[in-house]
Enzyme design. Structure first.
Site, PDB file in Angstrom:
ATOM      1  N   ASP A  40       0.836  -1.195   0.000  1.00 14.02           N
ATOM      2  CA  ASP A  40       0.000   0.000   0.000  1.00 14.02           C
ATOM      3  C   ASP A  40       0.873   1.248   0.000  1.00 14.02           C
ATOM      4  O   ASP A  40       1.738   1.419   0.866  1.00 14.02           O
ATOM      5  CB  ASP A  40      -0.898  -0.010   1.244  1.00 14.02           C
ATOM      6  CG  ASP A  40      -1.829   1.189   1.307  1.00 14.02           C
ATOM      7  OD1 ASP A  40      -2.980   1.063   0.873  1.00 14.02           O
ATOM      8  OD2 ASP A  40      -1.393   2.264   1.801  1.00 14.02           O
TER       9      ASP A  40
ATOM     10  N   TYR B  73       2.595   9.997   0.021  1.00 11.78           N
ATOM     11  CA  TYR B  73       3.599   9.362   0.882  1.00 11.78           C
ATOM     12  C   TYR B  73       5.006   9.581   0.364  1.00 11.78           C
ATOM     13  O   TYR B  73       5.975   9.502   1.130  1.00 11.78           O
ATOM     14  CB  TYR B  73       3.372   7.852   0.982  1.00 11.78           C
ATOM     15  CG  TYR B  73       2.087   7.411   1.626  1.00 11.78           C
ATOM     16  CD1 TYR B  73       1.288   8.287   2.354  1.00 11.78           C
ATOM     17  CD2 TYR B  73       1.658   6.091   1.496  1.00 11.78           C
ATOM     18  CE1 TYR B  73       0.103   7.863   2.927  1.00 11.78           C
ATOM     19  CE2 TYR B  73       0.487   5.661   2.070  1.00 11.78           C
ATOM     20  CZ  TYR B  73      -0.301   6.545   2.780  1.00 11.78           C
ATOM     21  OH  TYR B  73      -1.465   6.101   3.339  1.00 11.78           O
TER      22      TYR B  73
ATOM     23  N   LYS C 157      -2.940   5.922  -4.152  1.00 15.64           N
ATOM     24  CA  LYS C 157      -4.051   6.821  -3.851  1.00 15.64           C
ATOM     25  C   LYS C 157      -3.878   8.165  -4.545  1.00 15.64           C
ATOM     26  O   LYS C 157      -2.757   8.659  -4.720  1.00 15.64           O
ATOM     27  CB  LYS C 157      -4.159   7.037  -2.333  1.00 15.64           C
ATOM     28  CG  LYS C 157      -4.197   5.731  -1.540  1.00 15.64           C
ATOM     29  CD  LYS C 157      -4.269   5.981  -0.043  1.00 15.64           C
ATOM     30  CE  LYS C 157      -4.083   4.691   0.730  1.00 15.64           C
ATOM     31  NZ  LYS C 157      -2.664   4.254   0.766  1.00 15.64           N
TER      32      LYS C 157
ATOM     33  N   HIS D 128      -7.842   9.493  -1.924  1.00 15.45           N
ATOM     34  CA  HIS D 128      -7.217   9.467  -0.595  1.00 15.45           C
ATOM     35  C   HIS D 128      -8.095  10.106   0.482  1.00 15.45           C
ATOM     36  O   HIS D 128      -8.230   9.573   1.577  1.00 15.45           O
ATOM     37  CB  HIS D 128      -5.851  10.159  -0.650  1.00 15.45           C
ATOM     38  CG  HIS D 128      -4.917   9.686   0.412  1.00 15.45           C
ATOM     39  ND1 HIS D 128      -3.546   9.723   0.271  1.00 15.45           N
ATOM     40  CD2 HIS D 128      -5.134   9.138   1.626  1.00 15.45           C
ATOM     41  CE1 HIS D 128      -2.972   9.240   1.357  1.00 15.45           C
ATOM     42  NE2 HIS D 128      -3.916   8.891   2.197  1.00 15.45           N
TER      43      HIS D 128
END
Length: 339
Positions: free
Chosen positions: A65, A70, A100, A133
């Protein structure tokens, strides 16, 4: 999670034993998603993250994931390539990769382009799951700059239908085998389900023993949407964050009696009792192994009774997205009163 929905996915490697082959749940698209995901979100990802992820694959993790915000998509892509090259998996198809849509890309005209950019960073032709997200759109002062508090112009209304049409186009083009959302309240899920031509396959939300998400699980369960739990071991602060799970006295007692770790009890409870998938993040190899050891034992009635009494409170409030001049003027607005 119905037994009929669970299957075993991904052939075990020489390193991964039969005991830690992760079961899968079948999504509404017909694709199988491993119920335990390896999370890569971190405020300071380690420099050797690609090697850590590749090691996780060798241990038996098959679901990785990540997210645009990120900054770990490149590391995930490098790890996927190494896993295939090194023989940890036979092919790319043995791995399930989730990414996402960034909040700054949550615009109808940006969705497909944003996924193509993520795929470039990942070095992949498709992702297995693409999630919105947050139900949030952020306008940046500098569109080319990094997302930070200093580079946020304003929060603007989230065009749920327009963004979802972009997600559906990603699915139609084969760029995402399944599409879904993250951080959607039960109210927002109901709205989305009413307008979707391609229904969301997953809603990834904060969920652990300290925040059970009953309303979200009810709406998703009625509509065949899989719930995935992020922060299953807690996060976002001491009192209602990590300490609410990892230093929870009830979990400590259950773990001691069962000769398990607190993390194993917390993860098993989510999988067994709540019927959800989990995304757990640890970059420590021993804990990575321990977090996989949750599928061949069960909690007893006393364990479940004790855990059911743990106080409830949302930890990930999303204060960052609340503004007196924006569409969400309070935490109550953001979560539609589900706090």
């Amino acid at each position: 999670m119905a037994a009929s929905d669970v299957q075993h996915g991904g052939a075990a490697t020489a390193t991964a034993t039969a005991a830690n082959v992760v079961p899968c749940v079948t999504l509404n698209t017909g694709h199988a998603m491993p119920v335990l995901g390896f999370g890569t979100g971190s405020s300071s990802p380690p420099a050797d993250l690609p090697a850590i992820i590749a090691r996780a694959v060798c241990l038996g993790y098959r679901h990785i994931d990540t997210a645009a915000v990120y900054g770990t998509e490149g590391a995930v892509g490098a790890a996927v390539a190494e896993a295939v090259r090194g023989g940890a998996v036979a092919s790319r198809g043995d791995l399930f990769v989730t990414t996402k849509l960034s909040m700054v890309d949550a615009l109808p005209a940006r969705v497909v382009t944003a996924l193509r950019e993520s795929l470039t960073r990942l070095g992949l032709d498709y992702v297995d799951l693409f999630l919105v997200h947050w139900p949030v759109t952020i306008a940046k002062k500098d569109p080319a700059g990094e997302l930070s508090r200093d580079n946020v112009d304003r929060m603007v209304p989230f065009d749920m239908e327009g963004v979802w049409r972009g997600m559906e186009e990603c699915h139609r083009l084969g760029l995402a085998r399944s599409i879904g959302v993250s951080n959607f309240s039960a109210t927002k899920m109901s709205r989305l389900l009413a307008l979707a031509a391609v229904p969301p396959a997953v809603n990834q939300v904060e969920m652990n023993v300290g925040w059970r998400q009953e309303k979200v699980r009810e709406v998703c369960g009625e509509s065949g949407v899989v719930v995935a739990a992020y922060s299953p071991l807690g996060a976002y602060g001491a009192h209602w964050g990590s300490d609410a799970v990892m230093k929870n006295g009830v979990l400590h007692d259950v773990a001691a009696r069962r000769e398990k770790t607190i993390a194993q009890v917390a993860l098993r409870w989510l999988y067994e009792q709540q019927g959800v998938c989990v995304v757990a993040r640890s970059f420590n190899e021993d804990r990575m192994k321990q977090n996989m050891d949750i599928f061949d034992w069960e909690l007893n009635e006393e364990d479940k009774r004790m855990i059911a009494g743990i106080p409830q409170r949302r930890a990930s409030q999303g204060e960052y997205f609340v503004s007196p001049d924006g569409p969400y003027k309070s935490i109550h607005d953001l979560w539609d009163g589900e706090i």
